[in-house]
Scaffold this motif. Structure first.
Motif, mmCIF file in Angstrom:
data_model
loop_
_atom_site.group_PDB
_atom_site.id
_atom_site.type_symbol
_atom_site.label_atom_id
_atom_site.label_comp_id
_atom_site.label_asym_id
_atom_site.label_seq_id
_atom_site.Cartn_x
_atom_site.Cartn_y
_atom_site.Cartn_z
ATOM 1 N N ASP A 143 27.252 39.129 47.131
ATOM 2 C CA ASP A 143 28.590 38.165 46.601
ATOM 3 C C ASP A 143 29.318 39.582 45.721
ATOM 4 O O ASP A 143 28.725 40.106 44.763
ATOM 5 N N SER A 162 44.651 37.898 34.098
ATOM 6 C CA SER A 162 43.594 37.486 34.945
ATOM 7 C C SER A 162 44.046 38.370 36.315
ATOM 8 O O SER A 162 43.141 38.789 37.138
ATOM 9 N N LYS A 166 31.055 39.636 43.366
ATOM 10 C CA LYS A 166 31.164 39.383 41.815
ATOM 11 C C LYS A 166 30.021 39.950 41.207
ATOM 12 O O LYS A 166 29.934 40.327 39.995
ATOM 13 N N GLN A 194 34.852 39.841 34.348
ATOM 14 C CA GLN A 194 35.007 39.020 35.656
ATOM 15 C C GLN A 194 34.587 37.431 35.463
ATOM 16 O O GLN A 194 34.923 36.607 36.273
ATOM 17 N N HIS A 195 33.556 37.387 34.604
ATOM 18 C CA HIS A 195 33.350 35.932 34.269
ATOM 19 C C HIS A 195 34.233 35.039 33.623
ATOM 20 O O HIS A 195 33.943 34.023 33.432
ATOM 21 N N ASP A 196 35.419 35.811 33.095
ATOM 22 C CA ASP A 196 36.414 34.977 32.525
ATOM 23 C C ASP A 196 37.489 34.803 33.503
ATOM 24 O O ASP A 196 38.554 33.925 32.893
ATOM 25 N N LEU A 225 39.552 34.926 42.081
ATOM 26 C CA LEU A 225 38.908 36.235 42.264
ATOM 27 C C LEU A 225 38.159 36.281 43.702
ATOM 28 O O LEU A 225 37.970 37.205 44.458
ATOM 29 N N ASN A 226 37.503 35.069 44.142
ATOM 30 C CA ASN A 226 36.899 35.011 45.274
ATOM 31 C C ASN A 226 37.970 35.388 46.371
ATOM 32 O O ASN A 226 37.594 36.139 47.461
ATOM 33 N N LYS A 275 39.545 33.257 37.001
ATOM 34 C CA LYS A 275 39.494 32.123 37.687
ATOM 35 C C LYS A 275 38.701 32.296 39.039
ATOM 36 O O LYS A 275 38.942 33.449 39.592
ATOM 37 N N GLU A 276 37.358 31.637 39.226
ATOM 38 C CA GLU A 276 36.810 31.838 40.353
ATOM 39 C C GLU A 276 37.368 32.012 41.876
ATOM 40 O O GLU A 276 37.253 32.771 42.544
ATOM 41 N N ALA A 277 38.177 30.864 41.958
ATOM 42 C CA ALA A 277 38.824 30.912 43.283
ATOM 43 C C ALA A 277 39.946 31.873 43.621
ATOM 44 O O ALA A 277 39.905 32.674 44.713
#
Length: 733
Positions: free
Chosen positions: A450, A290, A452, A460-462, A468-469, A464-466
């Motif tokens: 955004d 990741s 993403k 990218q959908h796999d 990545l953001n 951790k959102e935090a």
């Protein structure tokens, strides 16, 4: 733990660099501000290193907090010894801390818990002692049995004692550390199919690869296949080697109880440690994959945002479509919308509509002096490209087109931001405007979306959102501040990424600007809630065109205005010479006077002085202008026109772990595998190419049915004859 010393060692920096950087971060300064305007303190560290150092600092401080919490808990339990305290202090990772805390962590009810409740711990201790003259295990167990109780016989007593030993072994920090090392060094990731049906995961239906070598993109693919229930995944570790580790730690040969301890070792590995380690290994592999994927995404996004703008062109944006037609929007050189329309020219057989569309497009081009066309690369893009190329050929020279990635355009068009910006247009027309603008200035337009949704990453959908953001927000901030923002025209969205501003303050600037105008940087101090601290952070990144003070148009920070004026005066120039372009002799005079001497006389650091000199030479320079220009086309090529050996120019659209996708003008991007990027070994494609690069490629394979194109960037051994089609592609600046 001396965090500063660790950072000095890990980043190969001087201690004062680390200490000054930490102080600046703790004082609330932004990374762009520190990188650009505090070079003397940091030793000119760039923003990427500063971000990495900041992230590592946060991790180490979290590690220190965890260490303190564990020490406090162990002290309250009365079990913190000098030896254990030393081991906690020496721990370098959260995993090491967790291993040390594991024996004292509150546990759910386990087999070992039950055995202790039955009074079997003394028996377990006697077995582990493995005395050379020990009695037989059955004799040792006899006092703990009760034919009518919970421990009816010696075997039940010994089984309970082994449960206690197995849990004790599984909680041993040294043994776990060795076994973890064994798993990462010699383990194998093994996958099997969980469904008897074909899928995109077919290559993993009987697959194995060493833990130490499996690349991140495969880990993410395997994880997704497991989530979708196509795969069963395991991590295999040599059982004999694992048992050997435990036996070396706990088994003492020559005792009657040795075999009992050996059995406990085997149970500890199979029942407790192996499943736990498998979870740890997979979690760490996923975390590493990741992190790598986020890094690739961030790097691609940075290159995409920093693509050179196509400046000074009135642009026609085309959002391709079939049934609902192609949406058209003409914008002037500044991105202001001049006209919109809809053309029906992509559906075969509709000759009359196609001719009407041709008249419409030609009229729009003539009416507004269009010199460039931006075509979205989505559905009906190829048909739209053919039509536009035909129209441009009929009009004559002077106009070229560019295929623009429309990733995220639909997300923006349907957003609240787009509705506020273009309330008079429907969603599809907003998309055409966005496509035109993202060719003119990719950064200014793409910051509205955004990150993403821009689609320059992998899996990218796999992720951790935090995580990545945070990474992507840092990239956007870095790019926006590297380029600088014209405060009199920038959108609130663009302003919000300027160091020290943020969304709320950006809106305040726009509202104040609309009511009062902004004629100077100093006037920014009158914006509601833009206090001295925010002004210090943002001022150098904001440009004010036409300001009475020419330094407001440069990246020179207001805190250095006096130094800049003193420099000019010292070398015989006037401030007005900056705007008049009369500073051609400035570098020579600086060299003659000596940077070090000037630095002392003006009481300003050498790095800051060097930056001031560069800015005075090229006020408001855009670093993107120094990059190779984007590839503009004048004619179209189709996949059926391709043949192995054909030489073409293309634009890199995405860089991933196993290669790069290149747009060669046939609607379907071709793949340059990592092995075909260059004739030398590379660990990652990003070492060779980046998003937005214009590259020369040769076609290696074409599968028209599957729409797959294989490309290479390694020149053929002998000069290949170039098909006529390849001459249709080139630069148009």
């Amino acid at each position: 733990m001396d965090i500063n010393a660790m950072l000095v060692k890990e980043f190969s920096l001087r201690r004062e660099q680390v200490e000054n950087t930490i102080r600046l971060i703790d004082e609330g300064n932004t990374i762009p501000f520190i990188a650009r305007y505090r070079k003397e303190a940091t030793g000119s560290l760039d923003d990427q290193v500063l971000r990495e150092l900041s992230e590592r600092l946060e991790y180490l401080r979290g590690l220190q907090k965890k260490r303190e919490d564990i020490e406090k808990t162990l002290t309250e339990l009365g079990v913190l010894t000098a030896e254990l305290s030393g081991k906690l202090s020496a721990a370098q990772t959260l995993a090491e801390l967790e291993d040390l805390y594991r024996p004292y962590r509150p546990k759910r009810r386990t087999r070992a818990t039950v055995a202790r409740e039955r009074g079997l711990e003394p028996l377990a201790n006697a077995l582990l002692l493995q005395a050379s003259r020990s009695a037989a295990p059955e004799e040792l167990a006899a006092p703990y049995t009760d034919p009518n109780g919970e421990v009816p016989d010696a075997e039940a007593a010994l089984a309970g004692a082994r449960d206690i030993l197995a849990e004790r072994m599984a909680d041993d920090a040294d043994a776990r550390g060795q076994l973890r090392s064994l798993a990462f060094r010699g383990g194998v990731v093994k996958t099997k199919n969980a469904k008897d049906e074909d899928s995109v995961y077919a290559m993993y239906y009987d697959f194995s690869e060493p833990v130490a070598r499996i690349p991140g993109h495969r880990i993410l693919a395997i994880n997704r296949g497991e989530r979708e229930e196509y795969l069963r995944v395991s991590v295999l570790v040599d059982d004999r080697a694992a048992n050997a580790v435990l036996e070396r730690a706990f088994v003492r040969p020559g005792s009657a109880t040795t075999e009992q301890v050996r059995m406990a070792c085997q149970d500890a590995w199979e029942r407790l440690i192996q499943p736990s380690l498998e979870r740890e290994v997979r979690a760490e592999l996923t975390e590493s994959a990741s992190t790598d994927a986020v890094r690739v995404f961030a790097k691609n996004l940075h290159q995409l945002l920093m693509q050179p703008p196509v400046k000074g062109r009135v642009t026609l944006g085309v959002d391709p479509g079939f049934r609902t037609g192609c949406k058209l929007a003409v914008v002037d050189e500044t991105g202001k919308v001049l006209e919109t329309g809809v053309g029906y020219f992509t559906i075969p057989g509709q000759t009359e509509r196609r001719e009407q569309a041709k008249k419409l497009v030609k009229a729009m081009i003539a009416r507004h002096g269009v010199t460039a066309v931006a075509i979205g690369n989505g559905t009906a893009s190829r048909e739209s490209e053919q039509f536009i190329a035909e129209v441009l050929k009929e009009i004559g020279g002077g106009i070229s087109y560019m295929i623009v990635s429309e990733a995220g355009a639909s997300v923006y068009s349907a957003s609240k931001l787009a509705a506020e910006e273009f309330p008079q247009y429907d969603v599809s027309l907003r998309s055409a405007v966005s496509i035109a603008r993202r060719m003119q200035d990719p950064l200014a337009e793409l910051v509205k979306i955004d990150p993403k949704a821009i689609g320059v990453g992998q899996y990218q959908h796999d992720l951790k959102e935090a995580q990545l953001n945070e990474a992507l927000a840092g990239v956007v901030e870095s790019c926006v501040n590297a380029v600088g923002v014209e405060v009199s025209t920038a959108s609130a969205q663009l302003l919000s990424h300027v160091a020290g501003i943020g969304p709320a303050l950006a809106k305040n600037i726009v509202v104040y600007r609309e009511e009062n105008g902004i004629a100077s940087r100093a006037q920014l101090k009158k914006v509601p809630k833009l206090g001295p601290r925010a002004f210090e952070q943002c001022a150098g990144f904001l440009r004010v065109a036409g300001s009475r003070n020419v330094l407001d148009e440069t990246a020179v920070h207001p805190e250095s205005y006096d130094a800049a004026k003193a420099l000019l005066s010292h070398l015989g120039f006037e401030l007005s010479d900056v705007r008049g372009g009369k500073l051609g002799e400035l570098p020579g005079r600086v060299q003659e006077a000596g940077l070090e001497n000037l630095s002392r006389e003006l009481a300003i650091g050498v790095p800051t002085l060097s930056d001031i000199v560069k800015e005075l030479q090229k006020p408001g320079r855009d670093p993107r202008d120094e990059l190779p220009p984007p590839l503009l086309r004048t004619d179209v090529l189709e996949i059926k026109d391709l043949a192995p050996g054909m030489e073409l120019m293309g634009t890199v659209r995405n860089v991933i772990d196993f290669g790069a996708f290149v747009d060669i003008g046939v609607h379907q991007d071709g793949l340059v595998h990592v092995s075909q990027l260059t004739n030398r070994f590379v660990k990652h494609p990003s070492e060779v190419v980046k998003v937005g690069d214009v590259v020369k490629v040769w076609v290696t394979s074409v599968d028209e049915k599957k729409k797959r194109i294989g490309l290479t960037m390694v020149p053929p051994r002998s000069p290949a004859s170039k098909p006529e089609a390849s001459s249709q592609f080139g630069h148009n600046n």
